[in-house]
Design a protein around this motif. Structure first.
Motif, short mmCIF file in Angstrom:
data_model
loop_
_atom_site.label_atom_id
_atom_site.label_comp_id
_atom_site.label_asym_id
_atom_site.label_seq_id
_atom_site.Cartn_x
_atom_site.Cartn_y
_atom_site.Cartn_z
N PRO A 19 -10.41 1.64 16.70
CA PRO A 19 -9.31 2.05 17.60
C PRO A 19 -8.94 3.53 17.48
N GLU A 20 -9.13 4.11 16.29
CA GLU A 20 -8.73 5.52 16.08
C GLU A 20 -9.82 6.52 16.44
N GLY A 21 -11.04 6.08 16.67
CA GLY A 21 -12.16 6.98 16.97
C GLY A 21 -13.47 6.35 16.57
N TRP A 22 -14.19 7.00 15.65
CA TRP A 22 -15.46 6.49 15.14
C TRP A 22 -15.47 6.65 13.62
N ARG A 23 -15.94 5.63 12.91
CA ARG A 23 -15.96 5.68 11.46
C ARG A 23 -17.38 5.54 10.95
N THR A 24 -17.80 6.48 10.09
CA THR A 24 -19.14 6.43 9.50
C THR A 24 -19.15 5.49 8.30
N PRO A 25 -20.33 5.07 7.82
CA PRO A 25 -20.38 4.12 6.70
C PRO A 25 -19.69 4.60 5.43
N ASN A 26 -19.55 5.91 5.25
CA ASN A 26 -18.86 6.42 4.05
C ASN A 26 -17.36 6.55 4.25
N GLY A 27 -16.84 6.08 5.39
CA GLY A 27 -15.40 6.04 5.61
C GLY A 27 -14.80 7.22 6.32
N THR A 28 -15.59 8.18 6.78
CA THR A 28 -15.04 9.34 7.48
C THR A 28 -14.69 8.97 8.92
N LEU A 29 -13.50 9.41 9.35
CA LEU A 29 -13.04 9.17 10.72
C LEU A 29 -13.33 10.39 11.58
N PHE A 30 -14.05 10.17 12.67
CA PHE A 30 -14.32 11.21 13.67
C PHE A 30 -13.49 10.92 14.92
N ILE A 31 -13.09 11.99 15.61
CA ILE A 31 -12.41 11.89 16.90
C ILE A 31 -13.15 12.79 17.89
N PRO A 32 -12.85 12.71 19.20
CA PRO A 32 -13.57 13.56 20.15
C PRO A 32 -13.46 15.04 19.81
N ALA A 33 -14.55 15.76 20.01
CA ALA A 33 -14.59 17.20 19.74
C ALA A 33 -14.17 17.98 20.98
N PRO A 34 -13.69 19.21 20.81
CA PRO A 34 -13.32 20.02 21.97
C PRO A 34 -14.55 20.47 22.75
N ALA A 35 -14.34 20.86 23.99
CA ALA A 35 -15.42 21.35 24.84
C ALA A 35 -16.08 22.55 24.18
N GLY A 36 -17.42 22.60 24.25
CA GLY A 36 -18.15 23.72 23.68
C GLY A 36 -18.49 23.56 22.23
N PHE A 37 -18.04 22.46 21.60
CA PHE A 37 -18.36 22.21 20.19
C PHE A 37 -19.81 21.78 20.08
N SER A 38 -20.38 21.93 18.89
CA SER A 38 -21.81 21.62 18.71
C SER A 38 -22.10 20.13 18.76
N ARG A 39 -21.06 19.30 18.58
CA ARG A 39 -21.19 17.84 18.68
C ARG A 39 -20.11 17.31 19.60
N ASP A 40 -20.26 16.05 20.02
CA ASP A 40 -19.20 15.45 20.84
C ASP A 40 -18.12 14.80 19.99
N LYS A 41 -18.30 14.78 18.65
CA LYS A 41 -17.33 14.20 17.74
C LYS A 41 -17.07 15.19 16.60
N GLN A 42 -15.82 15.23 16.14
CA GLN A 42 -15.45 16.11 15.04
C GLN A 42 -14.76 15.31 13.95
N ILE A 43 -14.85 15.79 12.71
CA ILE A 43 -14.21 15.13 11.58
C ILE A 43 -12.70 15.29 11.68
N MET A 44 -11.99 14.18 11.41
CA MET A 44 -10.54 14.25 11.27
C MET A 44 -10.12 13.91 9.84
N VAL A 45 -10.44 12.70 9.38
CA VAL A 45 -10.10 12.28 8.02
C VAL A 45 -11.40 12.05 7.26
N LEU A 46 -11.61 12.83 6.23
CA LEU A 46 -12.87 12.78 5.49
C LEU A 46 -12.89 11.58 4.54
N GLY A 47 -14.05 10.94 4.41
CA GLY A 47 -14.19 9.76 3.58
C GLY A 47 -14.32 10.09 2.11
N ILE A 48 -13.33 10.74 1.57
CA ILE A 48 -13.30 11.09 0.15
C ILE A 48 -11.95 10.65 -0.41
#
Length: 294
Positions: free
Chosen positions: A68-97
């Motif tokens: 519901p909050e975005g996308w979560r990788t297997p190590n627990g990092t939360l990604f949300i949509p990236a701004p226009a012109g960013f190198s990816r379509d998703k950016q890190i918000m909460v790091l899985g550490i």
């Protein structure tokens, strides 16, 4: 009462000349406190662990699952949509550490001078709330976090947690300094709205001009009450801006409403009276936990 005339100098103290009683008094009056240099001993190891986790998370992005909050990788990092012109379509918000992956992060949570200050606020018996959190703004437009209260996300039965947000790199208004609104810890939990980065306050009622930016160096720590209004703007530098957060609460306190959106908060509020301490027991960092039937 919101204190519009407060300056950073009014809420800051220095780790190398620390007066715990004065620090506690500043926090009680303003709902926030800056301690310069408090976490400096942990910064080199945390910089290493955080950047290793960021690289790992990006490598795992093709395995991320939508949540519901975005996308979560297997190590627990939360990604949300990236701004226009960013190198990816998703950016890190909460790091899985957190405490289970970084020894430096765990040690920082038990830093005696930090816990001394927390004890002046909460009393002698203190537990950790959560597993530690690393908010990571990627460079060139990394996500903003609208002004908000943490109580919108995790309302507590009693006083709620004290957070310590520490800068991992030198941080200013260009790369996303934390903004605080002194005095707002005396308010109840305000109505929040859904924003790009989850719950936040209406930007027309709570513009950035109401908040005080806290510029600082790596190792500077900002304490704030969970009802103190705070947030941070985009990172417009060419390097990441990570911070790490340790949260503490009284041993008898517990979450009664947990939410990330307006809709799921409304549902959680219906069940608030059913909440119990139960399994919500964090690791003790100071004092003793007396027996309770809850």
């Amino acid at each position: 009462m919101i204190q519009d005339t407060v300056t950073v100098q009014d809420i800051e103290v220095f780790a190398d000349n620390l007066d715990v009683e004065r620090a506690g008094a500043i926090y009680r009056e303003h709902g926030c406190l800056v301690v310069r240099g408090l976490m400096t001993p942990y910064i080199p190891a945390l910089q290493r662990d955080i950047e290793a986790t960021a690289a790992e998370s990006i490598a795992l992005l093709d395995r991320a699952e939508q949540v519901p909050e975005g996308w979560r990788t297997p190590n627990g990092t939360l990604f949300i949509p990236a701004p226009a012109g960013f190198s990816r379509d998703k950016q890190i918000m909460v790091l899985g550490i957190g405490y289970r992956t970084s020894a430096a992060f765990f040690r920082a949570a038990f830093h005696d001078p930090a816990v001394d200050i927390v004890a002046a606020m909460l009393g002698p018996n203190i537990e950790l709330f959560g597993e530690g959190q690393c908010l990571y703004k990627e460079p060139v437009g990394g996500h903003p976090k609208n002004l908000h209260q943490d109580s919108a996300y995790f309302e507590h039965r009693y006083d709620g947690p004290v957070a310590i947000l520490s800068y991992v790199v030198d941080t200013d208004v260009v790369n996303g300094a934390l903004h605080v609104v002194p005095g707002t810890h005396r308010l109840n939990t305000l109505d929040h709205v859904d924003t790009f980065s989850h719950l936040g306050l209406d930007e027309h009622e709570w513009p950035w001009e109401r908040a005080l930016p806290v510029v600082g160096q790596a190792g500077d720590a900002i304490f704030f009450h969970y009802r103190t209004v705070h947030g941070s703007k985009e990172n417009h530098s060419d390097k990441p801006r990570p911070v790490f957060v340790n949260r503490y609460r009284r041993v008898d306190d517990y979450v009664v409403v947990s939410a990330t959106t307006v809709a799921n908060r409304a549902e959680a509020e219906k069940r608030a009276a059913e909440a119990r301490k139960g399994a919500q027991r964090g690791l003790m960092v100071r004092g003793f936990r007396p027996f309770s039937e809850e």
